[in-house]
Design a protein around this motif. Structure first.
Motif, mmCIF file in Angstrom:
data_model
loop_
_atom_site.group_PDB
_atom_site.id
_atom_site.type_symbol
_atom_site.label_atom_id
_atom_site.label_comp_id
_atom_site.label_asym_id
_atom_site.label_seq_id
_atom_site.Cartn_x
_atom_site.Cartn_y
_atom_site.Cartn_z
ATOM 1 N N THR A 91 0.298 -1.103 -0.003
ATOM 2 C CA THR A 91 -0.267 0.416 -0.085
ATOM 3 C C THR A 91 0.958 1.552 -0.155
ATOM 4 O O THR A 91 1.908 1.423 0.451
ATOM 5 N N SER A 92 0.288 2.625 -0.143
ATOM 6 C CA SER A 92 0.590 3.602 -0.621
ATOM 7 C C SER A 92 1.850 3.683 1.065
ATOM 8 O O SER A 92 2.050 4.317 1.152
ATOM 9 N N GLN A 93 0.531 3.846 1.774
ATOM 10 C CA GLN A 93 0.906 3.547 3.881
ATOM 11 C C GLN A 93 2.375 2.952 3.825
ATOM 12 O O GLN A 93 2.827 4.042 4.193
ATOM 13 N N GLU A 94 2.166 1.922 4.029
ATOM 14 C CA GLU A 94 3.052 1.006 4.079
ATOM 15 C C GLU A 94 4.699 1.365 3.565
ATOM 16 O O GLU A 94 5.693 1.883 3.754
ATOM 17 N N LEU A 95 4.908 1.406 1.876
ATOM 18 C CA LEU A 95 5.951 2.704 1.364
ATOM 19 C C LEU A 95 6.185 4.173 1.232
ATOM 20 O O LEU A 95 7.884 3.928 2.127
ATOM 21 N N ILE A 96 5.890 4.415 2.074
ATOM 22 C CA ILE A 96 5.895 5.969 3.144
ATOM 23 C C ILE A 96 6.340 6.123 3.899
ATOM 24 O O ILE A 96 7.584 6.734 4.555
ATOM 25 N N ALA A 97 6.017 5.395 4.561
ATOM 26 C CA ALA A 97 6.300 4.336 6.155
ATOM 27 C C ALA A 97 7.910 3.592 6.281
ATOM 28 O O ALA A 97 8.029 4.068 7.263
ATOM 29 N N ASP A 98 8.088 3.123 5.327
ATOM 30 C CA ASP A 98 8.586 2.722 5.441
ATOM 31 C C ASP A 98 9.880 3.623 3.815
ATOM 32 O O ASP A 98 9.865 2.356 2.950
ATOM 33 N N SER A 99 11.405 3.652 4.644
ATOM 34 C CA SER A 99 11.808 3.906 2.967
ATOM 35 C C SER A 99 12.591 3.589 2.147
ATOM 36 O O SER A 99 13.219 3.825 1.093
ATOM 37 N N THR A 100 12.864 2.532 3.203
ATOM 38 C CA THR A 100 14.048 0.929 2.666
ATOM 39 C C THR A 100 13.596 -0.004 1.761
ATOM 40 O O THR A 100 13.877 -0.646 1.273
ATOM 41 N N LEU A 101 11.415 -0.211 2.189
ATOM 42 C CA LEU A 101 11.197 -0.840 1.380
ATOM 43 C C LEU A 101 10.781 -0.820 -0.322
ATOM 44 O O LEU A 101 11.571 -2.599 -0.750
ATOM 45 N N TRP A 102 10.909 -0.099 -0.432
ATOM 46 C CA TRP A 102 11.098 -0.199 -2.251
ATOM 47 C C TRP A 102 12.160 -1.168 -2.617
ATOM 48 O O TRP A 102 12.080 -1.379 -3.691
ATOM 49 N N ARG A 103 13.175 -0.153 -2.103
ATOM 50 C CA ARG A 103 14.387 -0.838 -3.039
ATOM 51 C C ARG A 103 15.055 -1.944 -2.107
ATOM 52 O O ARG A 103 15.287 -2.689 -2.922
ATOM 53 N N SER A 104 14.492 -2.184 -0.810
ATOM 54 C CA SER A 104 15.078 -3.579 -0.981
ATOM 55 C C SER A 104 14.227 -4.865 -1.849
ATOM 56 O O SER A 104 14.795 -5.857 -1.301
ATOM 57 N N ARG A 105 13.399 -3.968 -2.021
ATOM 58 C CA ARG A 105 12.564 -5.748 -3.417
ATOM 59 C C ARG A 105 13.522 -5.419 -4.752
ATOM 60 O O ARG A 105 12.340 -5.926 -5.802
ATOM 61 N N VAL A 106 13.906 -4.543 -4.558
ATOM 62 C CA VAL A 106 14.386 -4.176 -6.329
ATOM 63 C C VAL A 106 15.378 -5.454 -6.104
ATOM 64 O O VAL A 106 16.915 -5.425 -5.173
ATOM 65 N N PHE A 107 15.362 -6.366 -7.713
ATOM 66 C CA PHE A 107 16.215 -7.130 -7.742
ATOM 67 C C PHE A 107 17.932 -6.858 -7.517
ATOM 68 O O PHE A 107 18.265 -5.779 -8.611
ATOM 69 N N PRO A 108 18.172 -7.048 -7.070
ATOM 70 C CA PRO A 108 20.184 -6.660 -6.740
ATOM 71 C C PRO A 108 20.687 -6.486 -7.616
ATOM 72 O O PRO A 108 20.484 -4.612 -7.837
ATOM 73 N N GLU A 109 20.643 -6.571 -8.423
ATOM 74 C CA GLU A 109 21.512 -7.324 -9.663
ATOM 75 C C GLU A 109 21.094 -5.009 -10.773
ATOM 76 O O GLU A 109 21.884 -4.470 -11.533
ATOM 77 N N ASP A 110 19.766 -5.079 -10.437
ATOM 78 C CA ASP A 110 19.222 -4.049 -11.172
ATOM 79 C C ASP A 110 19.358 -2.326 -10.454
ATOM 80 O O ASP A 110 19.019 -1.850 -11.087
ATOM 81 N N ILE A 111 19.253 -2.488 -9.302
ATOM 82 C CA ILE A 111 20.272 -1.226 -8.475
ATOM 83 C C ILE A 111 21.144 -0.964 -8.631
ATOM 84 O O ILE A 111 21.205 0.137 -9.526
ATOM 85 N N ASN A 159 13.767 7.002 -18.281
ATOM 86 C CA ASN A 159 13.190 5.352 -18.006
ATOM 87 C C ASN A 159 14.002 3.953 -18.077
ATOM 88 O O ASN A 159 15.783 4.594 -18.075
ATOM 89 N N HIS A 160 13.736 3.645 -17.404
ATOM 90 C CA HIS A 160 14.218 2.366 -16.698
ATOM 91 C C HIS A 160 13.359 0.931 -15.931
ATOM 92 O O HIS A 160 12.501 1.791 -16.215
ATOM 93 N N GLU A 161 14.086 -0.135 -16.629
ATOM 94 C CA GLU A 161 13.221 -0.738 -16.396
ATOM 95 C C GLU A 161 14.174 -2.101 -15.343
ATOM 96 O O GLU A 161 14.730 -2.214 -15.437
ATOM 97 N N TYR A 162 12.886 -2.615 -14.336
ATOM 98 C CA TYR A 162 13.822 -3.391 -13.684
ATOM 99 C C TYR A 162 12.905 -4.429 -12.855
ATOM 100 O O TYR A 162 11.911 -4.144 -13.356
ATOM 101 N N ARG A 163 13.713 -5.488 -12.521
ATOM 102 C CA ARG A 163 13.076 -6.714 -11.508
ATOM 103 C C ARG A 163 12.576 -6.155 -10.292
ATOM 104 O O ARG A 163 13.268 -5.340 -9.682
ATOM 105 N N PHE A 164 11.105 -6.761 -10.049
ATOM 106 C CA PHE A 164 10.979 -6.300 -8.345
ATOM 107 C C PHE A 164 10.438 -7.130 -8.109
ATOM 108 O O PHE A 164 8.754 -8.122 -8.599
ATOM 109 N N TYR A 165 10.197 -7.290 -6.781
ATOM 110 C CA TYR A 165 9.695 -9.033 -5.386
ATOM 111 C C TYR A 165 8.500 -8.579 -4.991
ATOM 112 O O TYR A 165 8.211 -7.679 -3.988
ATOM 113 N N HIS A 166 7.767 -8.734 -5.614
ATOM 114 C CA HIS A 166 6.063 -8.392 -5.123
ATOM 115 C C HIS A 166 5.484 -8.931 -4.101
ATOM 116 O O HIS A 166 6.452 -9.739 -4.270
ATOM 117 N N ARG A 167 5.096 -8.062 -3.461
ATOM 118 C CA ARG A 167 4.630 -9.015 -2.102
ATOM 119 C C ARG A 167 4.112 -10.304 -2.372
ATOM 120 O O ARG A 167 3.941 -10.990 -1.388
#
Length: 111
Positions: free
Chosen positions: A22-42, A60-68
């Motif tokens: 949720t938007s609330q979860e992503l705003i509350a934890d500023s590291t959440l989004w980045r922690s779910r991005v595929f490491p190589e794509d960072i 523009n960029h494309e990357y892999r993300f670990y969905h909930r």
């Protein structure tokens, strides 16, 4: 910010469809989004995005993300930026789209 740290002010309700959070979860934890991005794509894509951001450009960029739900999704993000001298930061507006279906179709065509 100049040190490449992020602070989120807003996520639309659609972020839950794309990312699974949720938007609330992503705003509350500023590291959440980045922690779910595929490491190589960072390193290969997102890290380089700061050059465009700091140039007040459009990127523009494309990357892999670990969905909930545990699945690995392909995300395409288009973003723009502008400098806010008063807040001493860059304001970035981004639109993220799940392109997993397209990536699967491309892979199927290659095979």
């Amino acid at each position: 910010f100049e040190d490449r740290t992020l602070e989120y002010d807003y996520f639309s309700a659609g972020c839950e469809f794309v990312f699974g959070y949720t938007s609330q979860e992503l705003i509350a934890d500023s590291t959440l989004w980045r922690s779910r991005v595929f490491p190589e794509d960072i390193e290969n894509g997102i890290g380089r995005s700061f050059e465009v951001i700091f140039a007040a450009g459009i990127g523009n960029h494309e990357y892999r993300f670990y969905h909930r739900d545990g699945s690995l999704r392909w995300i395409s993000t288009t973003y723009t930026s502008r400098r806010d001298e008063i807040a001493n930061c860059w304001i970035v507006t981004a639109v993220a789209t799940d392109i997993s279906s397209r990536k699967r179709a491309e892979e199927a065509l290659r095979q």
